[in-house]
Design an enzyme around this catalytic site. Structure first.
Site, PDB file in Angstrom:
ATOM      1  N   TYR A 170      -8.563   4.148  -2.061  1.00  0.00           N
ATOM      2  CA  TYR A 170      -9.430   3.307  -2.897  1.00  0.00           C
ATOM      3  C   TYR A 170     -10.892   3.473  -2.463  1.00  0.00           C
ATOM      4  O   TYR A 170     -11.212   4.343  -1.655  1.00  0.00           O
ATOM      5  CB  TYR A 170      -8.924   1.859  -2.868  1.00  0.00           C
TER       6      TYR A 170
ATOM      7  N   ARG B  21      -8.332  -2.428   6.937  1.00  0.00           N
ATOM      8  CA  ARG B  21      -7.195  -1.496   6.918  1.00  0.00           C
ATOM      9  C   ARG B  21      -7.713  -0.078   6.705  1.00  0.00           C
ATOM     10  O   ARG B  21      -8.566   0.158   5.846  1.00  0.00           O
ATOM     11  CB  ARG B  21      -6.217  -1.853   5.795  1.00  0.00           C
TER      12      ARG B  21
ATOM     13  N   GLN C 192      -6.483  -9.608   1.117  1.00  0.00           N
ATOM     14  CA  GLN C 192      -6.952  -8.214   1.181  1.00  0.00           C
ATOM     15  C   GLN C 192      -7.981  -7.958   0.075  1.00  0.00           C
ATOM     16  O   GLN C 192      -7.665  -8.040  -1.114  1.00  0.00           O
ATOM     17  CB  GLN C 192      -5.786  -7.237   1.048  1.00  0.00           C
TER      18      GLN C 192
ATOM     19  N   GLY D 159       6.363  -4.122   5.199  1.00  0.00           N
ATOM     20  CA  GLY D 159       6.201  -4.166   3.756  1.00  0.00           C
ATOM     21  C   GLY D 159       7.495  -4.514   3.043  1.00  0.00           C
ATOM     22  O   GLY D 159       7.875  -5.677   2.913  1.00  0.00           O
TER      23      GLY D 159
HETATM   24  C1  LIG Z   1       5.335  -2.967  -3.685  1.00  0.00           C
HETATM   25  C2  LIG Z   1       4.303  -2.456  -2.729  1.00  0.00           C
HETATM   26  C3  LIG Z   1       2.970  -2.736  -2.979  1.00  0.00           C
HETATM   27  C4  LIG Z   1       1.983  -2.316  -2.073  1.00  0.00           C
HETATM   28  N1  LIG Z   1       0.677  -2.710  -2.271  1.00  0.00           N
HETATM   29  C5  LIG Z   1      -0.243  -2.499  -1.303  1.00  0.00           C
HETATM   30  C6  LIG Z   1      -1.538  -3.101  -1.378  1.00  0.00           C
HETATM   31  O1  LIG Z   1      -1.860  -3.858  -2.304  1.00  0.00           O
HETATM   32  N2  LIG Z   1      -2.421  -2.837  -0.380  1.00  0.00           N
HETATM   33  C7  LIG Z   1      -2.099  -2.012   0.676  1.00  0.00           C
HETATM   34  O2  LIG Z   1      -2.940  -1.802   1.566  1.00  0.00           O
HETATM   35  N3  LIG Z   1      -0.872  -1.451   0.788  1.00  0.00           N
HETATM   36  C8  LIG Z   1       0.062  -1.695  -0.147  1.00  0.00           C
HETATM   37  N4  LIG Z   1       1.344  -1.213   0.005  1.00  0.00           N
HETATM   38  C9  LIG Z   1       1.697  -0.455   1.217  1.00  0.00           C
HETATM   39  C10 LIG Z   1       2.325  -1.388   2.256  1.00  0.00           C
HETATM   40  O3  LIG Z   1       1.372  -2.302   2.763  1.00  0.00           O
HETATM   41  C11 LIG Z   1       2.937  -0.602   3.429  1.00  0.00           C
HETATM   42  O4  LIG Z   1       1.912   0.148   4.044  1.00  0.00           O
HETATM   43  C12 LIG Z   1       4.063   0.331   2.999  1.00  0.00           C
HETATM   44  O5  LIG Z   1       4.987  -0.344   2.173  1.00  0.00           O
HETATM   45  C13 LIG Z   1       4.825   0.917   4.226  1.00  0.00           C
HETATM   46  O6  LIG Z   1       5.395  -0.127   4.979  1.00  0.00           O
HETATM   47  P1  LIG Z   1       6.954  -0.487   4.895  1.00  0.00           P
HETATM   48  O7  LIG Z   1       7.690   0.798   5.219  1.00  0.00           O
HETATM   49  O8  LIG Z   1       7.179  -1.560   5.922  1.00  0.00           O
HETATM   50  O9  LIG Z   1       7.244  -0.956   3.489  1.00  0.00           O
HETATM   51  C14 LIG Z   1       2.343  -1.582  -0.913  1.00  0.00           C
HETATM   52  C15 LIG Z   1       3.692  -1.267  -0.708  1.00  0.00           C
HETATM   53  C16 LIG Z   1       4.659  -1.712  -1.574  1.00  0.00           C
HETATM   54  C17 LIG Z   1       6.115  -1.416  -1.278  1.00  0.00           C
END
Ligand SMILES: Cc1cc2nc3c(=O)[nH]c(=O)nc-3n(C[C@H](O)[C@H](O)[C@H](O)COP(=O)(O)O)c2cc1C
Length: 359
Positions: A179, A226, A98, A310
């Protein structure tokens, strides 16, 4: 019977099922932005998720927002990512890195050059972030000149080339979560009066030019993006024309034939079905906050081709096996999400036979 376990394509890749690992920042890189030694193990452990989208990875010194995040623009970064790509491939998975530029979501304490963050306009997000000196107000950023916008687009191109050189299968342009790219898209964070601000066409221009540069460099089949319509992260409020900008952007991206759009979806069902209709290629939908039992709902409704996961993927390296067997899951430990060592990173257990038999 769910379609979750049927095959799907992303660009030229054929994937074994419709789960993927969502991008997750883990803040465990070395100070120079080289992914740390444990990262290859972490990603390798999760290879059965098929498509692993990496944590946000900065494309330049300016692009760094948080502490200890990896980069993909120096030889050391390439060597670090090569270890990860090799491990993921040896374990049967695929890796998209990413590409992230944090824009104004940064702090001089967190970047290698300690300069004022840059953004479309000199508007602070009015929130705080973690730095080496604790939680601090994010400062007002410096407005990028037109020449710097062109240089930044070039940085995306160079980073995409570096990702492929490191052995990644592709790159995901981070256009979400407040961002840099979303800062251009949102009229709240973009007050420019040149061709990068104002109208919908102008606010979408940076995203499209970045996508064109990356496609030109590594090929459309290796490029995803994204987006996160209406997600108010990073102090971004997309305002009243939020949805119209995506109604314009998605067909423009379709002209570039990108491998996929990855939508972080917060519940505007009308917009999701519009994007589904306007987008001819693979659509990834990460429906934030959905309960696990609903994991396949968008796939089965035909609204998504892939559902990235996630936190459950973070906590369950063998998530695919567990879901197929309807086995219990490890709970994510939020205290170890951002930074630290192997705890909460590579030490989540896989399910053992005893647990399975005793169910
Ligand atoms: C620890 C953590 C770090 C994350 N870092 C990013 C990231 O670097 N880039 C991004 O687009 N989303 C990031 N997210 C968002 C996740 O990609 C995802 O959209 C979010 O956790 C919701 O999905 P989930 O309910 O399956 O966890 C992060 C989420 C978590 C929990």
């Amino acid at each position: 019977m769910t379609n979750l376990w049927s095959t799907v394509t992303v660009g030229n890749l054929k994937l074994p099922h419709r789960l993927a690992m969502a991008p997750m920042t883990r803040n465990r890189a070395l100070f120079d932005g080289t992914p740390g030694n444990l990262s290859a193990e972490y990603y390798g452990q999760r290879a059965s998720l098929g498509l692993l989208i990496s944590e946000g990875t900065q494309i330049s010194d300016d692009g760094q927002g948080y502490l200890m995040t990896p980069g993909i623009y120096t030889d050391n970064h390439v060597e670090g990512w090569r270890k990860i790509a090799d491990k993921v491939h040896a374990s049967g998975g695929h890796l998209f890195i990413q590409l992230m530029h944090a824009g104004r979501m940064s702090h001089p304490d967190n970047t290698p050059h300690h300069r004022q963050p840059v953004a479309p306009s000199a508007i602070a997000p009015s929130i705080q972030m973690f730095t080496n000196n604790g939680k601090l107000d994010i400062p007002v950023p410096r407005e990028l000149s037109q020449a710097e916008i062109k240089e930044t687009i070039e940085d995306y191109r160079i980073a995409a080339a570096a990702a492929i050189k490191a052995g990644a299968d592709g790159v995901e342009i981070h256009g979400a979560n407040g961002y840099l790219i979303q800062q251009f898209i949102s009229e709240h964070s973009n007050h420019r009066t040149d061709e990068y601000g104002g109208s919908i066409v102008n606010r979408a221009r940076f995203a499209i030019e970045v996508a064109k540069a990356v496609v030109d460099e590594v090929g459309a089949e290796r490029t995803g993006i994204r987006i996160s319509p209406e997600v108010p992260l990073g102090g971004v409020d997309e305002g009243s024309s939020a949805l119209d900008v995506y109604r314009y952007l998605v067909p423009e991206l379709a002209k570039l034939n990108l491998a996929y759009i990855h939508m972080l979806h917060v519940g505007n069902e009308e917009l999701l079905s519009e994007i589904r209709s306007a987008w001819p290629n693979t659509l990834l939908v990460n429906r934030a906050g959905r309960p696990l039992k609903d994991i396949a709902v968008d796939i089965d409704a035909g609204l998504a081709d892939i559902t990235p996961v996630g936190a459950w993927a973070l906590a369950n390296p063998d998530l695919v096996k567990r879901l197929k067997l309807d086995a219990p899951l490890n709970e994510p430990d939020r205290a170890t999400f951002y930074g630290g060592d192997s705890r909460g990173y590579t030490d989540y257990p896989t399910i053992d036979e005893k647990t399975l038999q005793n169910r």
